[in-house]
Design an enzyme around this catalytic site. Structure first.
Site, mmCIF file in Angstrom:
data_model
loop_
_atom_site.group_PDB
_atom_site.id
_atom_site.type_symbol
_atom_site.label_atom_id
_atom_site.label_comp_id
_atom_site.label_asym_id
_atom_site.label_seq_id
_atom_site.Cartn_x
_atom_site.Cartn_y
_atom_site.Cartn_z
ATOM 1 N N THR A 127 44.294 24.102 74.228
ATOM 2 C CA THR A 127 44.035 25.097 73.182
ATOM 3 C C THR A 127 45.276 25.417 72.382
ATOM 4 O O THR A 127 45.195 25.679 71.178
ATOM 5 C CB THR A 127 43.482 26.383 73.816
ATOM 6 O OG1 THR A 127 42.186 26.110 74.344
ATOM 7 C CG2 THR A 127 43.378 27.517 72.820
ATOM 8 N N TYR A 132 36.406 26.330 68.978
ATOM 9 C CA TYR A 132 37.420 25.527 68.296
ATOM 10 C C TYR A 132 37.480 24.181 69.000
ATOM 11 O O TYR A 132 36.845 23.976 70.044
ATOM 12 C CB TYR A 132 38.793 26.224 68.374
ATOM 13 C CG TYR A 132 39.206 26.514 69.795
ATOM 14 C CD1 TYR A 132 38.873 27.739 70.388
ATOM 15 C CD2 TYR A 132 39.839 25.555 70.586
ATOM 16 C CE1 TYR A 132 39.194 27.997 71.716
ATOM 17 C CE2 TYR A 132 40.156 25.807 71.911
ATOM 18 C CZ TYR A 132 39.831 27.017 72.459
ATOM 19 O OH TYR A 132 40.128 27.273 73.779
ATOM 20 N N THR A 190 44.688 25.142 79.373
ATOM 21 C CA THR A 190 44.741 26.170 80.425
ATOM 22 C C THR A 190 43.833 25.850 81.606
ATOM 23 O O THR A 190 44.037 26.366 82.695
ATOM 24 C CB THR A 190 44.315 27.533 79.848
ATOM 25 O OG1 THR A 190 42.979 27.415 79.321
ATOM 26 C CG2 THR A 190 45.275 27.999 78.770
ATOM 27 N N ASP A 191 42.832 24.997 81.420
ATOM 28 C CA ASP A 191 41.849 24.771 82.495
ATOM 29 C C ASP A 191 42.477 24.226 83.770
ATOM 30 O O ASP A 191 42.135 24.673 84.865
ATOM 31 C CB ASP A 191 40.744 23.806 82.027
ATOM 32 C CG ASP A 191 39.801 24.455 81.041
ATOM 33 O OD1 ASP A 191 38.777 23.840 80.711
ATOM 34 O OD2 ASP A 191 40.113 25.577 80.590
ATOM 35 N N LYS A 224 44.205 30.303 86.667
ATOM 36 C CA LYS A 224 43.438 30.884 85.562
ATOM 37 C C LYS A 224 42.330 31.730 86.177
ATOM 38 O O LYS A 224 41.417 31.211 86.800
ATOM 39 C CB LYS A 224 42.854 29.775 84.689
ATOM 40 C CG LYS A 224 42.141 30.280 83.434
ATOM 41 C CD LYS A 224 41.710 29.102 82.560
ATOM 42 C CE LYS A 224 41.014 29.557 81.275
ATOM 43 N NZ LYS A 224 40.639 28.395 80.423
ATOM 44 N N GLU A 257 37.511 31.712 111.585
ATOM 45 C CA GLU A 257 36.080 31.465 111.351
ATOM 46 C C GLU A 257 35.568 30.182 112.016
ATOM 47 O O GLU A 257 34.384 30.008 112.245
ATOM 48 C CB GLU A 257 35.819 31.376 109.830
ATOM 49 C CG GLU A 257 35.800 32.725 109.137
ATOM 50 C CD GLU A 257 34.593 33.576 109.532
ATOM 51 O OE1 GLU A 257 34.648 34.800 109.325
ATOM 52 O OE2 GLU A 257 33.606 33.013 110.074
HETATM 53 N N1 DAS Z 1 39.580 23.078 77.410
HETATM 54 C C1 DAS Z 1 40.764 23.867 77.648
HETATM 55 C C2 DAS Z 1 41.879 22.965 78.169
HETATM 56 O O1 DAS Z 1 42.258 22.039 77.471
HETATM 57 C C3 DAS Z 1 41.266 24.521 76.427
HETATM 58 C C4 DAS Z 1 42.424 25.418 76.796
HETATM 59 O O2 DAS Z 1 42.147 26.549 77.166
HETATM 60 O O3 DAS Z 1 43.585 24.971 76.749
HETATM 61 O O4 DAS Z 1 42.344 23.233 79.269
#
Ligand code: DAS
Length: 349
Positions: free
Chosen positions: A32, A46, A112-113, A185, A306
């Protein structure tokens, strides 16, 4: 040829030092932070991985006040599409740059994923004390109140900071500095998405770092893992625990060649009675069973609580979430298949 490169890099570093600024390299992978939307109101709709690294750098002219910055486009992908091969390629490029005397710090722009997985992987395998900082953004640069510009400025500031050395691989978003080991995240759509269950290491404010704690686990130069000795990771899969559990996924993963299955268990890594016999059988076939938890936000899976892990010869992931446990298992299994050695590694890294 190597002498020429070394001489060139030495000259570069001399020039940079001439004006006193550190040299920071930005490795761009997509996400992103390189995204673009149709309009300024599109903060969530986007296309990721569109803007090239030189435009990212040009979009934040203030970077020049922090460091001599140059960029490299390693990938241009959304990070949900990262593979273990991408991780190894990225790790080897970072390691090569870190060995150069004209490189003082490295920033990696990343989706970010799976940013948390790349950060933990690099924390395990890099052999450098130089700052390596991963950064992403939750909004594309085309949106109102985009967070990418300041996140990138902060990442370069941390990578240029002498007091960021020897802290392992770092992650910065939303003015916080996290260890790549702990951070994940924890929210969608929000700019404060990244959290560490044990808290951030510090903050970055107006280009200055403020530290409040240090990493407690082995990393980088204190790690027994080395990217230079790695060409591929071991195949490891994750099966998610919930009510009405069935053994189907675990069997399929083993048939697909997984050397370990991470159990993202309910609660403290609990395993449904409908699944336990299958995991015992898979262990008997040489597949490692690693109990993690779907519970996020703190605590850890306690060995022999557990489930009788000693009796079943299983491993517990300690406080590592399933996706981090997969990374450690995929690296560790390139060195050992011994349960006791694996359990030591899960306690130490
Ligand atoms: N799809 C997500 C990624 O590329 C977009 C982001 O949040 O960076 O990890």
């Amino acid at each position: 040829m190597k002498n020429v490169v070394f001489l060139a890099s030495l000259l570069l570093s001399t020039a940079a030092l001439a004006d006193g600024k550190p040299n920071v390299v930005i490795l761009a992978t997509g996400g992103t932070i390189a995204g673009a939307g149709a309009g300024v109101a599109n903060s969530a709709t986007y296309q990721a991985a569109k803007v090239p690294v030189d435009k990212l750098i040009a979009g934040v002219p203030e970077l020049a006040s922090l460091a001599q910055v140059r960029g490299e486009q390693v990938f241009q992908i959304a990070s949900e599409s990262f593979t273990d091969a991408h991780l190894v390629t990225l790790g080897k490029r970072v390691a090569a740059l870190a060995r150069q005397p004209d490189v003082d710090g490295i920033v990696i722009t990343h989706g970010t994923d799976t940013l948390e997985e790349s950060a933990f992987f690099l924390n395990l395998v890099l052999k450098t004390d130089k700052p390596v900082v991963l950064v992403g953004s939750m909004r594309p640069g085309t949106a109102m109140s985009a967070d990418g510009m300041l996140n990138l400025y902060n990442a370069v500031a941390v990578a240029a900071a002498k007091d960021a050395r020897a802290k392992g691989v770092l992650v910065t978003l939303n003015d916080e500095i996290h260890t790549g080991r702990d951070v994940s995240k924890a929210a969608n759509l929000r700019t404060d998405a990244f959290k560490s269950p044990w808290g951030p290491l510090g903050m970055i404010v107006e280009g200055k770092t403020y530290w409040f704690r240090s990493p407690a686990k082995r990393h980088t130069t204190a790690s027994e893992f080395d990217i230079d000795q790695l060409d591929r990771l071991a195949p490891v899969e994750i099966a998610y625990g919930a009510g009405n559990a069935s053994p189907t996924a675990y069997k399929a993963f083993a048939e697909g060649g997984a050397r370990a299955v991470i159990h993202a268990g309910t609660g403290n890594g609990s395993v449904s009675s409908a699944v336990v016999p299958t995991l015992q059988a898979l262990r008997g076939q040489g597949v490692q069973i690693i109990r993690s938890s779907r519970v996020v936000g703190g605590g850890f899976v306690l060995r022999n609580a557990e489930q009788p892990d000693d009796k079943y010869d299983w491993v517990v992931a300690h406080d590592l979430n399933p996706q981090k446990a997969r990374i450690l298992a995929a690296v560790a299994l390139t060195r050992t298949g011994d349960t006791k050695a694996l359990q030591r590694m899960f306690m130490e890294y």
